[in-house]
Design an enzyme around this catalytic site. Structure first.
Site, PDB file in Angstrom:
ATOM      1  N   SER A   1       0.772  -1.227  -0.055  1.00 48.40           N
ATOM      2  CA  SER A   1       0.088  -0.115   0.025  1.00 48.40           C
ATOM      3  C   SER A   1       0.936   1.445  -0.051  1.00 48.40           C
ATOM      4  O   SER A   1       1.614   1.474  -0.791  1.00 48.40           O
ATOM      5  CB  SER A   1      -0.932  -0.008   1.369  1.00 48.40           C
ATOM      6  OG  SER A   1      -1.930   1.131   1.059  1.00 48.40           O
TER       7      SER A   1
ATOM      8  N   ASP B   1      -2.402   6.123  -3.467  1.00 41.12           N
ATOM      9  CA  ASP B   1      -1.277   5.423  -2.697  1.00 41.12           C
ATOM     10  C   ASP B   1      -0.756   4.298  -3.649  1.00 41.12           C
ATOM     11  O   ASP B   1      -1.314   4.214  -4.821  1.00 41.12           O
ATOM     12  CB  ASP B   1      -1.821   4.728  -1.461  1.00 41.12           C
ATOM     13  CG  ASP B   1      -2.946   3.665  -1.399  1.00 41.12           C
ATOM     14  OD1 ASP B   1      -3.586   3.588  -2.492  1.00 41.12           O
ATOM     15  OD2 ASP B   1      -3.188   3.124  -0.538  1.00 41.12           O
TER      16      ASP B   1
END
Length: 448
Positions: free
Chosen positions: A99, A239
């Site tokens: 992530s 992200d």
């Protein structure tokens, strides 16, 4: 919280506490688990980290050794894996990503057949296998050994699905995208271009080590400046695996997940599409969001921190929007997980349909200053339940009344208590956070 799997999969530094041996065993277990009654079919996506290839190959080796056929989406987003799993009837999906973490970290996210994060009960069984607590699993032989299939077509179908969602074209809208040198680099610009936007992109050149480096949804200063300097209508930052989105309005001001939920939730309410007239948040959402919702007659629910818990609440109760301040937003009509690119499309829809810039749509929400401090303690439970600490928290609640709030919670991953106060000013926040921490210190609960 398991030994290896947290709220967002099995995550760690590549070749330190997340190794190819771990990945191989995850693959071995999943291939066996889903292949007991039929030949398992499992789809894999990855982000742009250098180590993602290493983990992909190791997972494939484990899966095919257990007899599963593996379909490779290559570099793609977490929500695209979720979409492909539930629309193409795969047994499960795997996303290789950490992530928003730095490039040297990586992770293994497992997605069930419904496109949601895998049940904890299955993760517990994987952990037991990794630790050698269950008998060794049988290996596939001869024609039962699995194979790999190039499945870039699945990613292309996901792109087509995203393009089909907006109700209007984005013609003449000047849109900035920060792709974080991550998964969005393979998808986002083509979606906005197809919808007619004038698309301006930064951090769209991944090299394996620059993912999330001073860019993306956790570092949006450059996008703010980019929007201002190029006189753009709006900007969106994703992200590393593109399941988060933080927006920037035309003035270059940040629009976080709370504000996105408010803008989209209010619009859905006006359209009669806000199921149960409710937004699902986590306990970390800002008090300003709740006060704005109350003013508009919108109900809200609070879950533990983690989009996994938001999703569980939404699916159990039929709610249509929920998310986190960090930009994980779930639109249950379209997805079963946070989807950064989808979120930006839904926000564009509101901007276009309301014929208002994002700064106007968000100005109704007064975001309260927030101070959060992490305190390392000897024992989280003891510190949280200490009588003097409980008394101090109650006193702060009384002082803040309806003009603020205090939240004291245990970290799920380290021996830390998080003390957060929202109030009318930073000074009030600091004063009350420090008041509770001082009591913890006087009770000898804090590691010196």
């Amino acid at each position: 919280m398991g030994k290896y799997f947290g709220t967002d999969g099995f995550r760690g530094e590549a070749n330190v506490n997340l190794t190819v041996e771990h990945a191989f065993k995850v693959g071995r277990f999943l291939g066996w688990y889903f292949g007991q009654e039929h030949k398992a079919q499992i789809v894999i996506g990855k982000d742009t980290r250098r180590s993602s290839y290493m983990f992909e190959y190791s997972l494939v080796a484990g899966l095919t050794a257990s007899g599963a056929d593996v379909y490779l989406l290559h570099v793609t987003t977490t929500p695209s894996v979720s979409y492909v799993v539930r629309t193409e009837n795969f047994d499960c999906g795997i996303m290789i990503s950490a992530s928003h973490n730095p490039f040297y970290d990586n992770g293994i996210k497992i997605i069930n057949g419904n496109g949601q994060k895998m049940e904890a009960s299955v993760e517990e069984q994987i952990e037991a296998y990794i630790d050698g607590k269950v008998p060794e699993l049988p290996l596939a032989k001869r024609e039962d050994i699995g194979r790999t299939v190039d499945f870039s077509a699945g990613r292309n179908r996901y792109i087509g699905y995203l393009i089909s969602i907006p109700t209007r074209a984005f013609k003449n809208k000047r849109v900035g995208l920060d792709c974080s040198n991550g998964s969005a680099s393979a998808i986002a610009k083509s979606v906005f271009d197809a919808l007619g936007a004038k698309t301006y992109v930064i951090h769209n050149d991944p090299d394996g080590t620059n993912i999330n480096t001073n860019c993306g949804s956790t570092h949006i200063e450059e996008l703010k400046n980019f929007v201002r300097e190029n006189h753009l209508d709006v900007g969106f930052a994703y992200d590393g695996d593109a399941d988060r989105c933080i927006a920037v309005d035309e003035n270059g001001d940040e629009v976080n997940g709370d504000l996105i939920m408010y803008v989209c939730g209010k619009y859905m309410q006006e359209q009669g599409k806000l199921n149960n007239n409710t937004i699902v948040t986590t306990i970390m959402s800002n008090l300003g969001l709740y006060k704005a919702c109350e003013r508009e007659g919108i109900a809200y629910e609070k879950t533990a921190v983690g989009d996994k818990y938001v999703c569980e609440n939404m699916m159990a109760n039929g709610h249509s929007i929920g998310g986190e301040q960090s930009g994980h937003i779930i639109f249950s009509k379209h997805a079963t997980t946070g989807d950064g690119i989808l979120t930006s499309l839904k926000l564009m829809e509101v901007i276009i349909e309301k014929k208002q810039p994002l700064s106007v749509l968000t100005k109704e929400v007064k975001i309260y200053p927030q101070v959060l401090k992490n305190v390392r303690v000897y024992d989280k439970k003891e510190a949280r339940e200490n009588a003097e600490v409980v008394k101090a928290i109650a006193e702060v609640e009384k002082v803040l009344s309806d003009d603020g709030r205090i939240l004291v919670r245990e970290s799920g991953t380290e021996p830390v208590i998080r003390v957060m106060v929202e109030a009318a000013s930073n000074e009030i926040c600091e004063e009350n956070v420090d008041k509770v921490i001082a009591v913890m210190r006087s009770e000898n609960l804090i590691v010196q």
